[in-house]
Design a protein around this motif. Structure first.
Motif, PDB file in Angstrom:
ATOM      1  N   LEU A  47       0.835  -1.207   0.000  1.00 61.19           N
ATOM      2  CA  LEU A  47       0.000   0.000   0.000  1.00 61.19           C
ATOM      3  C   LEU A  47       0.870   1.257   0.000  1.00 61.19           C
ATOM      4  N   ALA A  48       1.913   1.256   0.813  1.00 59.08           N
ATOM      5  CA  ALA A  48       2.804   2.418   0.864  1.00 59.08           C
ATOM      6  C   ALA A  48       3.489   2.628  -0.483  1.00 59.08           C
ATOM      7  N   GLY A  49       3.879   1.559  -1.139  1.00 58.07           N
ATOM      8  CA  GLY A  49       4.509   1.665  -2.451  1.00 58.07           C
ATOM      9  C   GLY A  49       3.551   2.231  -3.490  1.00 58.07           C
ATOM     10  N   ARG A  50       2.306   1.773  -3.462  1.00 58.02           N
ATOM     11  CA  ARG A  50       1.319   2.287  -4.419  1.00 58.02           C
ATOM     12  C   ARG A  50       1.024   3.761  -4.154  1.00 58.02           C
ATOM     13  N   LYS A  56       4.005  10.527  -7.357  1.00 60.95           N
ATOM     14  CA  LYS A  56       5.137  10.972  -8.183  1.00 60.95           C
ATOM     15  C   LYS A  56       4.623  11.903  -9.274  1.00 60.95           C
ATOM     16  N   ARG A  57       5.433  12.886  -9.598  1.00 54.57           N
ATOM     17  CA  ARG A  57       5.061  13.870 -10.618  1.00 54.57           C
ATOM     18  C   ARG A  57       5.497  13.387 -11.982  1.00 54.57           C
ATOM     19  N   ASP A  58       4.649  13.633 -12.977  1.00 59.06           N
ATOM     20  CA  ASP A  58       4.976  13.307 -14.362  1.00 59.06           C
ATOM     21  C   ASP A  58       5.604  14.543 -14.989  1.00 59.06           C
TER      22      ASP A  58
END
Length: 66
Positions: A47-50, A56-58
């Motif tokens: 969950l933390a990884g997702r 994250k910015r594109d």
């Protein structure tokens, strides 16, 4: 006054056995977790990884998210 005769080999092995059991007990406390605890930790990490990926910015350059 009779002195007790001690077999040094048996005394050494008994001492080593006690030390080994003490070390094993410390490892069980340090590393041992139930299956449910491991699964819960894995789920929390997933969950933390997702969540991190979602934030994250594109940058729009070559599809690179760095």
């Amino acid at each position: 006054m009779a002195a007790e005769i001690v077999n040094l080999r048996k005394a050494r092995k008994a001492r080593d056995r006690i030390e080994k059991e003490k070390r094993a007990e410390e490892n069980r406390i340090k590393f041992g977790r139930t299956k449910a605890e491991r699964e819960q930790l894995d789920a929390n990490n997933e969950l933390a990884g997702r969540r991190l990926e979602a934030h994250k910015r594109d940058t729009g350059e070559d599809g690179d998210n760095s």
